[in-house]
Write a protein that holds these residues in place. Structure first.
Motif, short mmCIF file in Angstrom:
data_model
loop_
_atom_site.label_atom_id
_atom_site.label_comp_id
_atom_site.label_asym_id
_atom_site.label_seq_id
_atom_site.Cartn_x
_atom_site.Cartn_y
_atom_site.Cartn_z
N THR A 5 47.11 60.17 29.00
CA THR A 5 46.31 61.34 29.35
C THR A 5 45.31 61.04 30.46
O THR A 5 44.81 61.97 31.11
CB THR A 5 45.55 61.88 28.13
N ASN A 6 45.00 59.75 30.68
CA ASN A 6 44.11 59.34 31.76
C ASN A 6 44.82 58.34 32.66
O ASN A 6 45.37 57.35 32.17
CB ASN A 6 42.84 58.67 31.21
N LEU A 7 44.81 58.62 33.97
CA LEU A 7 45.27 57.62 34.93
C LEU A 7 44.08 56.72 35.23
O LEU A 7 43.07 57.17 35.74
CB LEU A 7 45.79 58.28 36.20
N VAL A 8 44.22 55.42 34.92
CA VAL A 8 43.09 54.50 34.97
C VAL A 8 43.05 53.68 36.25
O VAL A 8 42.00 53.52 36.86
CB VAL A 8 43.12 53.57 33.74
N PHE A 9 44.22 53.15 36.70
CA PHE A 9 44.16 52.19 37.80
C PHE A 9 45.52 52.00 38.45
O PHE A 9 46.53 51.82 37.76
CB PHE A 9 43.66 50.84 37.26
N ALA A 10 45.52 52.04 39.78
CA ALA A 10 46.69 51.66 40.57
C ALA A 10 46.31 50.43 41.38
O ALA A 10 45.47 50.51 42.28
CB ALA A 10 47.11 52.80 41.50
N PRO A 11 46.85 49.26 41.05
CA PRO A 11 46.43 48.01 41.71
C PRO A 11 46.52 48.08 43.23
O PRO A 11 47.35 48.81 43.80
CB PRO A 11 47.40 46.97 41.14
N MET A 12 45.70 47.29 43.88
CA MET A 12 45.52 47.35 45.32
C MET A 12 46.82 47.14 46.10
O MET A 12 47.07 47.80 47.11
CB MET A 12 44.50 46.31 45.78
N ALA A 13 47.65 46.20 45.66
CA ALA A 13 48.88 45.87 46.39
C ALA A 13 50.12 46.34 45.65
O ALA A 13 51.22 45.81 45.88
CB ALA A 13 48.96 44.36 46.64
N LEU A 14 49.97 47.34 44.80
CA LEU A 14 51.12 47.89 44.10
C LEU A 14 52.17 48.35 45.11
O LEU A 14 51.88 49.08 46.05
CB LEU A 14 50.67 49.08 43.24
N ALA A 15 53.40 47.89 44.93
CA ALA A 15 54.47 48.18 45.89
C ALA A 15 55.04 49.57 45.64
O ALA A 15 56.16 49.74 45.18
CB ALA A 15 55.57 47.13 45.79
N LEU A 16 54.24 50.58 45.96
CA LEU A 16 54.61 51.97 45.70
C LEU A 16 54.02 52.83 46.80
O LEU A 16 52.82 52.78 47.06
CB LEU A 16 54.05 52.39 44.33
N GLU A 17 54.87 53.64 47.46
CA GLU A 17 54.38 54.51 48.52
C GLU A 17 54.16 55.93 48.05
O GLU A 17 53.35 56.66 48.63
CB GLU A 17 55.35 54.50 49.71
N GLU A 18 54.89 56.35 47.01
CA GLU A 18 54.72 57.69 46.45
C GLU A 18 54.48 57.58 44.95
O GLU A 18 55.14 56.81 44.27
CB GLU A 18 55.95 58.56 46.69
N LEU A 19 53.54 58.37 44.46
CA LEU A 19 53.25 58.38 43.04
C LEU A 19 53.30 59.81 42.53
O LEU A 19 52.51 60.66 42.96
CB LEU A 19 51.89 57.77 42.75
N HIS A 20 54.21 60.06 41.61
CA HIS A 20 54.27 61.34 40.90
C HIS A 20 53.58 61.12 39.55
O HIS A 20 54.13 60.48 38.66
CB HIS A 20 55.71 61.79 40.71
#
Length: 380
Positions: free
Chosen positions: A159-174
């Motif tokens: 229910t809560n988005l907490v953290f997307a790490p700095m170098a996460l290998a992701l260009e799009e987030l749904h």
């Protein structure tokens, strides 16, 4: 783990935890909570040294001792009282505070890629990390409080988005359609994500959620969302507050929609591409650090409708000239401000000639007298 416990360690790649946390914590448990816990975990609890209001428990019990019991109070036919206890955090499963980590505990660690938190870490806040540009993996071993999906940290119920790490290998987030809140600094310093898609379930986004997101180009909000919307990838709330202009949105100019009322905190902060921002007539408020550390904007022309400007709104910014249009003669009042002293990168402010004295004598503006000028002083 204290503030700056791990700092400027050039070769540190991975942090993990081993063993059980030992020690104890004093807590207050209501009588119903105490009874429920005893029913679940009490099979290893044998009393000793019993008095009327205190007793000890045997080794292996989640409670080491009951130190006192409060007098009972009767409410609605039920009796309520409290147990003042010392718990053994090796066995007390309900203690989310068995491990606490202070802000910036992991600071300026250029090689850090991986952190594996233990089961007992229940109060994770992303600001434990700062200047960790290669952090790509944060996991929580056998942890009941957090869930990691595609490298992004959520709470246990998603229910809560907490953290997307700095170098996460992701260009799009749904973002999953169970999420209601995007937490503070959730995307801070993320360097890869370009597009974020927000579902209709999200009803709260913190002003710092997308700060220092160097690659962010678009924030797209589902049309069914009743709390937020986007203007071609620029994030707004339903009260017509600009929440976030993506740091790397293509284009050198942006014209705020006529409906905009507030430029929100940090909304343009750290922008890399903008050179010209056109503020709309009808805008009333410019919030804290709204243009902090913009890289290319040189001038802000603030319309007469703006009645208040908060502090540090151009801190360490490229902005050199701020034109204030509100005139006491025309509008009956001046644009008020929270600015009390000069701050790094403060620009020159240019006011209507006929209201210059009103601004100069204002209790807050007067502290910036060296930076106050008239429209007639504007460079050609």
């Amino acid at each position: 783990i204290s503030n700056n416990a791990f700092t400027k360690m050039e070769n540190l790649i991975k942090i993990s935890f081993y063993g059980e946390y030992v020690g104890q914590r004093d807590l207050t448990l209501g009588n119903f909570q105490y009874d429920d816990l005893m029913e679940i975990y009490g099979e290893n609890c044998v009393k000793s040294n019993v008095t009327n209001s205190s007793w000890d428990f045997s080794e292996g019990c989640f409670i080491k001792s009951v130190n006192n019991v409060s007098p009972p109070v009767s409410i609605g036919g039920k009796e309520y009282f409290s147990y003042f206890v010392t718990v053994d955090i090796r066995y007390y499963e309900s203690d989310r505070y068995g491990l606490t980590i202070s802000s910036n505990a992991f600071y300026e660690l250029p090689a850090l890629t991986t952190v594996e938190f233990p089961r007992r870490y229940g109060m994770f806040i992303p600001d434990v990390f700062s200047k960790t540009p290669n952090l790509s993996s944060v996991t929580f071993y056998d942890n009941p409080y957090y869930e990691v999906i595609d490298g992004v940290v959520y709470d246990e119920e998603i229910t809560n988005l907490v953290f997307a790490p700095m170098a996460l290998a992701l260009e799009e987030l749904h973002i999953p359609d169970t999420v209601g809140e995007i937490m503070a600094v959730a995307f801070r310093e993320n360097k890869n994500i370009k597009n974020v898609y927000i579902p209709d379930t999200v009803n709260r986004i913190h002003s710092s959620s997308f700060v220092q997101t160097d690659s962010l180009e678009r924030i797209i909000v589902a049309e069914e969302n009743n709390y937020y919307y986007d203007d071609d990838g620029v994030l707004y709330s339903n009260n017509h507050t600009l929440v976030r202009y993506p740091s790397s949105r293509p284009g050198s100019t942006y014209i705020l929609p006529e409906s905009t009322k507030i430029v929100g905190p940090l909304s343009f902060a750290f922008n890399e591409n903008l050179q010209i921002v056109t503020l709309n007539e009808g805008l009333t408020h410019i919030a804290y650090a709204a243009f902090m550390e913009t890289e290319k904007v040189k001038l802000l022309d603030i319309p007469a409708s703006v009645v208040y400007i908060e502090n540090l709104f151009t801190m360490d910014s490229s902005i050199e000239i701020v034109i204030i249009r509100r005139s006491q003669v025309d509008d009956g009042s001046i644009t008020q401000t929270a600015i009390m002293t000069a701050y790094p990168g403060i620009p020159n402010f240019y006011f209507p000639n006929e209201s210059f004295n009103a601004y100069k004598q204002n209790s807050n503006w007067q502290y910036l007298s060296a930076y106050l000028k008239t429209h007639s002083d504007l460079p050609s």
